[in-house]
Design a protein around this motif. Structure first.
Motif, mmCIF file in Angstrom:
data_model
loop_
_atom_site.group_PDB
_atom_site.id
_atom_site.type_symbol
_atom_site.label_atom_id
_atom_site.label_comp_id
_atom_site.label_asym_id
_atom_site.label_seq_id
_atom_site.Cartn_x
_atom_site.Cartn_y
_atom_site.Cartn_z
ATOM 1 N N ILE A 77 0.823 -1.208 0.000
ATOM 2 C CA ILE A 77 0.000 0.000 0.000
ATOM 3 C C ILE A 77 0.857 1.258 0.000
ATOM 4 O O ILE A 77 0.459 2.311 -0.484
ATOM 5 N N LEU A 78 2.083 1.152 0.523
ATOM 6 C CA LEU A 78 2.965 2.311 0.598
ATOM 7 C C LEU A 78 3.598 2.644 -0.753
ATOM 8 O O LEU A 78 4.310 3.646 -0.874
ATOM 9 N N GLN A 79 3.339 1.815 -1.751
ATOM 10 C CA GLN A 79 3.834 2.121 -3.090
ATOM 11 C C GLN A 79 3.109 3.319 -3.694
ATOM 12 O O GLN A 79 3.608 3.950 -4.619
ATOM 13 N N ASP A 80 1.931 3.616 -3.174
ATOM 14 C CA ASP A 80 1.242 4.835 -3.590
ATOM 15 C C ASP A 80 1.995 6.017 -2.972
ATOM 16 O O ASP A 80 2.110 6.108 -1.750
ATOM 17 N N PRO A 81 2.520 6.944 -3.774
ATOM 18 C CA PRO A 81 3.352 8.025 -3.224
ATOM 19 C C PRO A 81 2.627 8.958 -2.270
ATOM 20 O O PRO A 81 3.262 9.665 -1.486
ATOM 21 N N TRP A 82 1.281 8.966 -2.323
ATOM 22 C CA TRP A 82 0.530 9.821 -1.418
ATOM 23 C C TRP A 82 0.494 9.268 0.014
ATOM 24 O O TRP A 82 0.308 10.013 0.973
ATOM 25 N N ILE A 83 0.650 7.955 0.144
ATOM 26 C CA ILE A 83 0.413 7.320 1.445
ATOM 27 C C ILE A 83 1.694 7.283 2.266
ATOM 28 O O ILE A 83 2.704 6.723 1.850
ATOM 29 N N LYS A 84 1.627 7.879 3.451
ATOM 30 C CA LYS A 84 2.769 7.908 4.364
ATOM 31 C C LYS A 84 2.785 6.666 5.236
ATOM 32 O O LYS A 84 3.812 6.043 5.451
ATOM 33 N N LYS A 85 1.616 6.277 5.749
ATOM 34 C CA LYS A 85 1.496 5.044 6.520
ATOM 35 C C LYS A 85 0.037 4.624 6.558
ATOM 36 O O LYS A 85 -0.862 5.404 6.221
#
Length: 225
Positions: A77-85
């Motif tokens: 899920i962290l492969q999405d650049p918007w998602i920090k955690k």
């Protein structure tokens, strides 16, 4: 004879207790593994800019899994650049709540026909080139981008119509004039306070140079006295 009987009775008692404990643990294990705890509802919170479709597709992998045996999740899920955690919260008996924490974008900028959102964590997130107000000519110098982000946040969306980032300074276009500012945020903030007072003395302003700490040059026409 009495002592042997006592030992025998104690052994029987221990065996009964062990059998009861085993039966209890076995029953609890069966219950915990039962379909009662299969994940039926997956709730996703906190998504604003991230790819909702991809997150939904990823989280669907947890559907119909036993909630008791879901310990954590992969970093996919962290492969999405918007998602920090992201975190998982179990709501018994059959619900998973996925809490997504996104990076906060400060400005959208354009550099060499490519556009990005800039987040305070220093991340550049690919973006479309519509509604761009910041134009970068610094070869994506991260120190200058960080300083520019502070200035953009300080001015607010209504504080400028365009900003050009140059190697030595930045140019801020306001409604009727331009500001030439330093990348040092403290110098910019300090000079900006003086600028707001001085500019009221002018009928019209072409540009204001406030790159030097404590010094402001205004090119314009002063009010008649």
């Amino acid at each position: 004879m009495g002592s042997y009987l006592g030992i025998f009775l104690r052994m029987i008692t221990v065996l009964i207790m062990l059998s009861f404990s085993f039966a209890m643990f076995y029953s609890v294990g069966l219950f915990m593994r039962s379909n009662y705890f299969k994940t039926k509802i997956i709730s996703i919170k906190g998504v604003v800019n991230a790819d909702t479709q991809k997150i939904t597709s990823w989280t669907n992998g947890y559907r119909d899994q036993n909630i008791n045996y879901i310990r954590s999740f992969s970093d996919d899920i962290l492969q999405d650049p918007w998602i920090k955690k992201a975190t998982i919260k179990k709501i018994y008996p059959d619900t998973l709540q996925i809490e997504v924490y996104e990076r906060k974008a400060v400005m959208k900028l354009k550099n060499k026909n490519k556009c990005y959102f800039y987040a305070f964590e220093g991340e550049l997130i690919p973006a479309t080139c519509d509604d761009v107000k910041v134009f970068d000519n610094t070869e994506l110098n991260y120190d200058k981008l960080s300083a520019a982000a502070e200035i953009v946040k300080f001015l607010g969306e209504s504080g400028f119509t365009q900003i050009e980032l140059l190697p030595s300074h930045l140019v801020i276009v306001r409604k009727d004039h331009r500001l030439l500012g330093a990348y040092n945020f403290e110098i910019f903030k300090r000079n900006f306070k003086y600028y707001e007072g001085l500019v009221t003395l002018y009928k019209s302003v072409n540009y204001v140079d406030m790159r030097v700490n404590g010094k402001i040059y205004i090119d314009g026409v002063k009010n008649e006295t």
